[in-house]
Write a protein that holds these residues in place. Structure first.
Motif, short mmCIF file in Angstrom:
data_model
loop_
_atom_site.label_atom_id
_atom_site.label_comp_id
_atom_site.label_asym_id
_atom_site.label_seq_id
_atom_site.Cartn_x
_atom_site.Cartn_y
_atom_site.Cartn_z
N VAL A 31 0.76 -1.11 0.01
CA VAL A 31 -0.10 0.02 0.04
C VAL A 31 0.88 1.23 0.07
N ASP A 32 0.67 2.15 -1.15
CA ASP A 32 1.43 3.24 -1.16
C ASP A 32 1.16 4.27 0.09
N VAL A 33 1.79 4.73 0.83
CA VAL A 33 1.53 5.76 2.12
C VAL A 33 2.63 6.88 1.90
N SER A 34 3.07 7.02 0.58
CA SER A 34 4.18 8.12 0.56
C SER A 34 3.35 9.73 0.87
N THR A 35 2.25 9.79 0.39
CA THR A 35 1.47 11.16 0.79
C THR A 35 0.59 10.86 2.08
N LYS A 36 0.65 10.11 3.02
CA LYS A 36 0.11 9.93 4.14
C LYS A 36 0.93 10.67 5.31
N LEU A 37 -0.08 11.13 6.24
CA LEU A 37 0.52 11.77 7.64
C LEU A 37 0.88 10.57 8.55
N GLY A 38 1.44 10.91 9.65
CA GLY A 38 1.94 9.91 10.59
C GLY A 38 1.09 8.72 11.28
N PRO A 39 0.00 8.77 11.84
CA PRO A 39 -0.94 7.87 12.42
C PRO A 39 -1.67 7.11 11.29
N ALA A 40 -1.60 5.64 11.54
CA ALA A 40 -2.34 4.61 10.85
C ALA A 40 -2.61 3.64 11.46
N THR A 41 -3.44 2.69 11.39
CA THR A 41 -3.84 1.48 11.82
C THR A 41 -4.21 0.48 10.96
N ALA A 42 -3.50 -0.81 11.19
CA ALA A 42 -3.86 -1.92 10.61
C ALA A 42 -4.90 -2.81 11.23
N TYR A 43 -6.13 -3.18 10.56
CA TYR A 43 -6.94 -4.20 11.16
C TYR A 43 -6.74 -5.44 10.68
N VAL A 44 -6.50 -6.37 11.24
CA VAL A 44 -6.21 -7.80 10.96
C VAL A 44 -7.24 -8.83 11.76
N LYS A 45 -7.82 -9.63 10.71
CA LYS A 45 -8.82 -10.47 11.26
C LYS A 45 -8.31 -11.95 10.91
N MET A 46 -8.32 -12.99 11.78
CA MET A 46 -7.92 -14.35 11.68
C MET A 46 -8.99 -15.31 11.72
N GLY A 47 -9.53 -16.25 11.11
CA GLY A 47 -10.25 -17.07 11.34
C GLY A 47 -10.00 -18.55 11.35
N ARG A 48 -10.26 -19.51 12.27
CA ARG A 48 -9.88 -20.77 12.13
C ARG A 48 -10.59 -21.62 11.30
N THR A 49 -10.03 -22.64 10.73
CA THR A 49 -10.81 -23.29 9.61
C THR A 49 -10.91 -24.87 10.07
N ILE A 50 -10.24 -25.31 11.11
CA ILE A 50 -10.54 -26.41 11.81
C ILE A 50 -10.52 -26.47 13.37
N ALA A 51 -10.79 -27.48 13.88
CA ALA A 51 -10.73 -27.34 15.31
C ALA A 51 -9.44 -27.79 16.05
N ASN A 52 -8.88 -28.40 15.26
CA ASN A 52 -7.35 -28.79 15.89
C ASN A 52 -6.65 -27.74 16.28
N ALA A 53 -5.94 -27.89 17.16
CA ALA A 53 -4.73 -26.73 17.75
C ALA A 53 -3.47 -26.75 16.72
N LEU A 54 -3.23 -25.69 16.39
CA LEU A 54 -2.06 -25.48 15.37
C LEU A 54 -0.69 -25.77 16.22
N THR A 55 0.26 -26.36 15.66
CA THR A 55 1.44 -26.52 16.42
C THR A 55 1.88 -25.45 16.93
N THR A 161 -16.53 -21.79 13.47
CA THR A 161 -15.61 -21.94 14.48
C THR A 161 -15.54 -20.72 15.42
N ASP A 162 -15.08 -21.05 16.62
CA ASP A 162 -14.95 -20.05 17.69
C ASP A 162 -13.28 -19.81 17.51
N LEU A 163 -12.76 -19.10 18.57
CA LEU A 163 -11.46 -18.72 18.68
C LEU A 163 -10.94 -17.96 17.58
N ALA A 164 -11.69 -17.25 16.74
CA ALA A 164 -11.26 -16.40 15.92
C ALA A 164 -10.54 -15.16 16.42
N GLU A 165 -9.85 -14.25 15.78
CA GLU A 165 -8.89 -13.16 16.58
C GLU A 165 -9.10 -12.14 15.65
#
Length: 209
Positions: A31-55, A161-165
């Protein structure tokens, strides 16, 4: 007395809805931010696709660059990891043929393991961009009530699935020309995937009156 108002750009795509396979590095859009000012926020979402725990938990990284091009010009600005990836999730299917946008509850095949406060992921495989994250308010039998109404309607029988983040990551873009998000599932167990999506909000200008 003077007042300063920021003009913002909302919803720049850092990562389109992506099924991040195990043992891969998924690199989002620059993402080009060359003309943007200082503050920014990234909003990131993760969903689980299986029930098993990841290693191991999924790793995330926001990179910045001093140049408009070149894969060798990226440097890490901020790194973090998921909190619940190494914990087994509860997974079931949607059992509600009339699950529509605006609904504040829906029926599951089994609500076992789902509790108030859970961030829940409804996974649409036909049109992945129609997937949705929502927060559970309460459960009664197999009915899950939500804190807020659904944004979209959903296909009966899809995985839930639960435990999304979800993460809100504030950072400074004043010293960057472009930024990107990287999702690292290289240390997760074989065959286990997660779904991720990410947006960026930036400040374009400031008006003082």
């Amino acid at each position: 007395m003077t007042t300063t108002t920021l003009n913002k750009t909302a919803g720049s795509v850092l990562l389109a809805h992506t099924q991040c396979a195990t043992a891969t590095i998924t690199v989002g859009s620059a993402v080009d931010v060359s003309t943007k000012l200082g503050p920014a926020t990234a909003y990131v979402k993760m969903g689980r696709t299986i029930a098993n725990a990841l290693t191991n938990n999924v790793r995330f990284r926001i990179d910045g660059s001093a140049k408009t091009s070149g894969n060798d010009e990226w440097a890490p600005l901020y790194e973090w990891q998921s909190a619940n990836g190494s914990t087994a999730a509860s997974k079931t299917t949607l059992n509600d043929a009339a699950c529509d946008a605006g609904d504040t509850s829906f029926t599951l095949t089994s609500a076992t393991g789902f509790t108030a406060g859970d961030l829940v992921y409804l996974r649409e495989t036909g049109t992945p961009a129609n997937s949705e994250w929502c927060r559970a308010k309460s459960t009664s039998s197999n009915t899950l009530s939500l804190e807020e109404a659904l944004t979209r309607g959903h296909t009966n029988g899809i995985d839930v699935t639960d435990l999304a983040e979800v993460f809100a990551i504030p950072f400074d873009v004043s010293g960057q020309v472009r930024v990107r998000l990287v999702v690292d599932t290289a240390s997760a167990a074989s065959g286990q995937t997660v779904d991720c999506i990410a947006w960026l909000v930036t400040a374009d200008s400031a008006n003082t009156a």
